[in-house]
Design a protein around this motif. Structure first.
Motif, PDB file in Angstrom:
ATOM      1  N   THR A  32       0.778  -1.199   0.011  1.00  0.00           N
ATOM      2  CA  THR A  32       0.034  -0.027   0.103  1.00  0.00           C
ATOM      3  C   THR A  32       0.909   1.084  -0.169  1.00  0.00           C
ATOM      4  N   GLY A  33       2.080   1.058  -0.188  1.00  0.00           N
ATOM      5  CA  GLY A  33       2.904   2.214  -0.400  1.00  0.00           C
ATOM      6  C   GLY A  33       4.044   2.121   0.819  1.00  0.00           C
ATOM      7  N   LEU A  34       4.302   3.327   1.667  1.00  0.00           N
ATOM      8  CA  LEU A  34       5.339   3.269   2.593  1.00  0.00           C
ATOM      9  C   LEU A  34       4.435   2.678   3.923  1.00  0.00           C
ATOM     10  N   GLU A  35       5.284   1.861   4.601  1.00  0.00           N
ATOM     11  CA  GLU A  35       4.646   1.375   5.805  1.00  0.00           C
ATOM     12  C   GLU A  35       4.249   2.189   6.762  1.00  0.00           C
ATOM     13  N   PHE A  36       3.055   2.005   7.449  1.00  0.00           N
ATOM     14  CA  PHE A  36       2.639   2.872   8.343  1.00  0.00           C
ATOM     15  C   PHE A  36       1.785   4.133   7.648  1.00  0.00           C
ATOM     16  N   ASP A  37       1.884   4.466   6.298  1.00  0.00           N
ATOM     17  CA  ASP A  37       1.318   5.593   5.850  1.00  0.00           C
ATOM     18  C   ASP A  37      -0.112   5.409   5.739  1.00  0.00           C
ATOM     19  N   ARG A  38      -0.876   6.480   6.336  1.00  0.00           N
ATOM     20  CA  ARG A  38      -2.357   6.607   6.476  1.00  0.00           C
ATOM     21  C   ARG A  38      -2.922   4.994   6.927  1.00  0.00           C
ATOM     22  N   ALA A  39      -1.936   4.404   8.004  1.00  0.00           N
ATOM     23  CA  ALA A  39      -2.512   3.405   8.532  1.00  0.00           C
ATOM     24  C   ALA A  39      -3.885   3.396   9.332  1.00  0.00           C
ATOM     25  N   TRP A  40      -3.962   4.696   9.974  1.00  0.00           N
ATOM     26  CA  TRP A  40      -4.972   5.127  10.890  1.00  0.00           C
ATOM     27  C   TRP A  40      -5.846   6.103  10.180  1.00  0.00           C
ATOM     28  N   MET A  41      -6.842   6.329  10.609  1.00  0.00           N
ATOM     29  CA  MET A  41      -7.980   7.602  10.230  1.00  0.00           C
ATOM     30  C   MET A  41      -8.968   7.852  11.271  1.00  0.00           C
ATOM     31  N   VAL A  42      -9.383   9.144  11.163  1.00  0.00           N
ATOM     32  CA  VAL A  42     -10.484   9.565  12.250  1.00  0.00           C
ATOM     33  C   VAL A  42     -11.693   9.578  11.630  1.00  0.00           C
ATOM     34  N   THR A  64       4.761  10.318  16.394  1.00  0.00           N
ATOM     35  CA  THR A  64       6.348   9.828  16.609  1.00  0.00           C
ATOM     36  C   THR A  64       6.353   8.608  16.335  1.00  0.00           C
ATOM     37  N   LEU A  65       6.877   8.068  15.359  1.00  0.00           N
ATOM     38  CA  LEU A  65       7.060   6.521  15.073  1.00  0.00           C
ATOM     39  C   LEU A  65       8.129   5.644  15.824  1.00  0.00           C
ATOM     40  N   ARG A  66       7.740   4.787  16.961  1.00  0.00           N
ATOM     41  CA  ARG A  66       8.813   4.176  17.729  1.00  0.00           C
ATOM     42  C   ARG A  66       8.584   2.726  17.143  1.00  0.00           C
ATOM     43  N   TRP A  67       9.616   1.967  18.010  1.00  0.00           N
ATOM     44  CA  TRP A  67       9.811   0.640  17.526  1.00  0.00           C
ATOM     45  C   TRP A  67       8.399  -0.393  17.811  1.00  0.00           C
ATOM     46  N   GLN A  68       7.606   0.071  18.692  1.00  0.00           N
ATOM     47  CA  GLN A  68       6.486  -0.715  19.208  1.00  0.00           C
ATOM     48  C   GLN A  68       5.295  -0.034  19.044  1.00  0.00           C
ATOM     49  N   ASP A  69       5.304   1.308  19.136  1.00  0.00           N
ATOM     50  CA  ASP A  69       4.234   2.088  19.127  1.00  0.00           C
ATOM     51  C   ASP A  69       4.355   3.528  18.179  1.00  0.00           C
ATOM     52  N   VAL A  70       3.066   3.937  18.070  1.00  0.00           N
ATOM     53  CA  VAL A  70       2.881   5.357  17.476  1.00  0.00           C
ATOM     54  C   VAL A  70       2.348   6.272  18.557  1.00  0.00           C
ATOM     55  N   VAL A  71       3.295   7.348  18.772  1.00  0.00           N
ATOM     56  CA  VAL A  71       3.093   8.448  20.112  1.00  0.00           C
ATOM     57  C   VAL A  71       2.280   9.523  19.244  1.00  0.00           C
ATOM     58  N   LEU A  72       1.173   9.917  19.725  1.00  0.00           N
ATOM     59  CA  LEU A  72       0.535  11.186  19.073  1.00  0.00           C
ATOM     60  C   LEU A  72       0.642  12.010  20.394  1.00  0.00           C
ATOM     61  N   ARG A  73       0.844  13.404  19.792  1.00  0.00           N
ATOM     62  CA  ARG A  73       0.893  14.527  20.755  1.00  0.00           C
ATOM     63  C   ARG A  73       0.173  15.794  20.210  1.00  0.00           C
ATOM     64  N   ALA A  74      -0.606  16.533  20.966  1.00  0.00           N
ATOM     65  CA  ALA A  74      -1.385  17.687  20.503  1.00  0.00           C
ATOM     66  C   ALA A  74      -1.279  18.724  21.522  1.00  0.00           C
ATOM     67  N   PRO A  75      -1.456  20.052  21.182  1.00  0.00           N
ATOM     68  CA  PRO A  75      -1.313  20.964  22.248  1.00  0.00           C
ATOM     69  C   PRO A  75      -2.356  20.853  23.421  1.00  0.00           C
ATOM     70  N   LEU A  82      -0.292   4.206  20.860  1.00  0.00           N
ATOM     71  CA  LEU A  82      -0.809   3.273  19.973  1.00  0.00           C
ATOM     72  C   LEU A  82      -0.025   2.228  19.640  1.00  0.00           C
ATOM     73  N   ALA A  83      -0.506   1.095  20.134  1.00  0.00           N
ATOM     74  CA  ALA A  83       0.661  -0.107  19.863  1.00  0.00           C
ATOM     75  C   ALA A  83       0.522  -0.631  18.567  1.00  0.00           C
ATOM     76  N   LEU A  84       1.558  -0.782  17.874  1.00  0.00           N
ATOM     77  CA  LEU A  84       1.553  -1.348  16.434  1.00  0.00           C
ATOM     78  C   LEU A  84       1.024  -2.514  16.163  1.00  0.00           C
ATOM     79  N   PHE A 103     -10.607  -1.497  11.966  1.00  0.00           N
ATOM     80  CA  PHE A 103     -10.592  -1.963  13.461  1.00  0.00           C
ATOM     81  C   PHE A 103     -10.623  -0.637  14.276  1.00  0.00           C
ATOM     82  N   ASP A 104     -11.576  -0.659  15.151  1.00  0.00           N
ATOM     83  CA  ASP A 104     -11.632   0.318  15.879  1.00  0.00           C
ATOM     84  C   ASP A 104     -10.301   0.434  17.065  1.00  0.00           C
ATOM     85  N   MET A 105      -9.992   1.593  17.413  1.00  0.00           N
ATOM     86  CA  MET A 105      -8.736   1.688  18.339  1.00  0.00           C
ATOM     87  C   MET A 105      -9.067   1.791  19.568  1.00  0.00           C
TER      88      MET A 105
END
Length: 284
Positions: A32-42, A64-75, A82-84, A103-105
């Motif tokens: 589907t392209g680059l791994e983890f690109d647009r893998a999640w959606m709101v 932020t993409l990490r080894w086992q998860d994605v970390v989302l930050r906002a003001p 999010l565990a991968l 899949f619902d997160m």
């Protein structure tokens, strides 16, 4: 024999559709392209996707993409992890005209996005067992798979194209912008302005073997390039300037910037910034 040479300047992944991107030092190519690109959606309570077009503050959600998860930050928000390798309840969602399994997160992610964006929302992950294909009108014989991208697995743009846009913005008395406004996956350097419009196939030699991408469709632009990715403020300067020189007859006069691409060869091979590439011109 190649017609033109260039260099891969940078790679960008957008884990959550319409949220901020991540510049990466290496990206694995998958179907589907680059791994983890647009893998999640709101999505809204009806399972319909939402984007910066209606919720500009999505630009401020920074992953932020990490080894086992994605970390989302906002003001003003605690970080959301999010565990991968974890998903929850299966459901059906809609992205443009496609209804697809996802899949619902879970309730924590739903509350996080609802609180930050100010309306009831949920976060979903694409079901990789589903094959969502690009339009055959543009890909021909190629079955190009997508996750939650707008319609094609990869978007390619060049520094030359950005330089030309910024030259025109300066002439109009406007501040320069970055390519973050256009959300490319691959940024090429060493090309003339909008040379990507005329190219057919891009080729890279990686340590794992060749990668071949075909540029198939100009990317029509909605109002999102006029949303400042740093502040989420909405303007009009970018669209106004593009209107003066980027109407594209190939897509019924829409304003375009960058080219959508599909993968011909290279699944499970990695791209890295600095790779030399070559391309052939397209002859329609």
């Amino acid at each position: 024999m190649s017609d033109v040479a260039f260099r891969l300047k940078s790679l960008h992944v957008y884990p959550v559709k319409s949220c901020a991107g991540v510049s990466v030092d290496e990206a694995l190519l998958i179907e589907t392209g680059l791994e983890f690109d647009r893998a999640w959606m709101v999505v809204d309570p009806d399972g319909v996707f939402v984007t910066q077009r209606e919720l500009p503050r999505m630009a401020l959600v920074r992953p932020t993409l990490r080894w086992q998860d994605v970390v989302l930050r906002a003001p003003g928000m605690l970080a959301l992890h999010l565990a991968l390798d974890t998903v929850e309840q299966p459901l059906r969602v809609r992205v443009w005209d496609d209804e697809v399994p996802a899949f619902d997160m879970g309730p924590l992610a739903a509350q996080w996005f609802s609180d930050f964006l100010g309306r009831p929302l949920r976060l979903v992950r694409f079901d990789p067992s589903h094959k969502r294909l690009s339009s055959k009108r543009w890909t021909g014989a190629v079955d190009a798979e997508n996750a939650f991208s707008d319609g094609y697995p990869l978007l390619v743009a060049s520094t030359g194209s950005l330089d030309e846009l910024n030259r025109r913005l300066a002439a109009a008395g406007q501040a320069p912008v970055t390519l973050a406004r256009f959300r490319p996956n691959l940024v090429l350097e060493g090309l003339d302005a909008h040379a990507e419009d005329t190219l057919d196939e891009l080729r890279f030699e990686t340590p794992d073997g060749p990668v071949r991408l075909k540029l198939v469709k100009p990317c029509p632009r909605c109002p999102m390039p006029d949303i400042d990715p740093e502040t989420a403020e909405v303007g009009h300067a970018v669209g106004d300037v593009l209107a003066g020189y980027r109407a594209d007859a190939r897509v019924d006069g829409a304003l375009t910037f960058g080219m959508n691409a599909v993968l011909l060869e290279g699944v499970e091979r990695a791209l890295r910034p600095g790779l030399a590439g070559e391309a052939s011109y397209r002859f329609d």
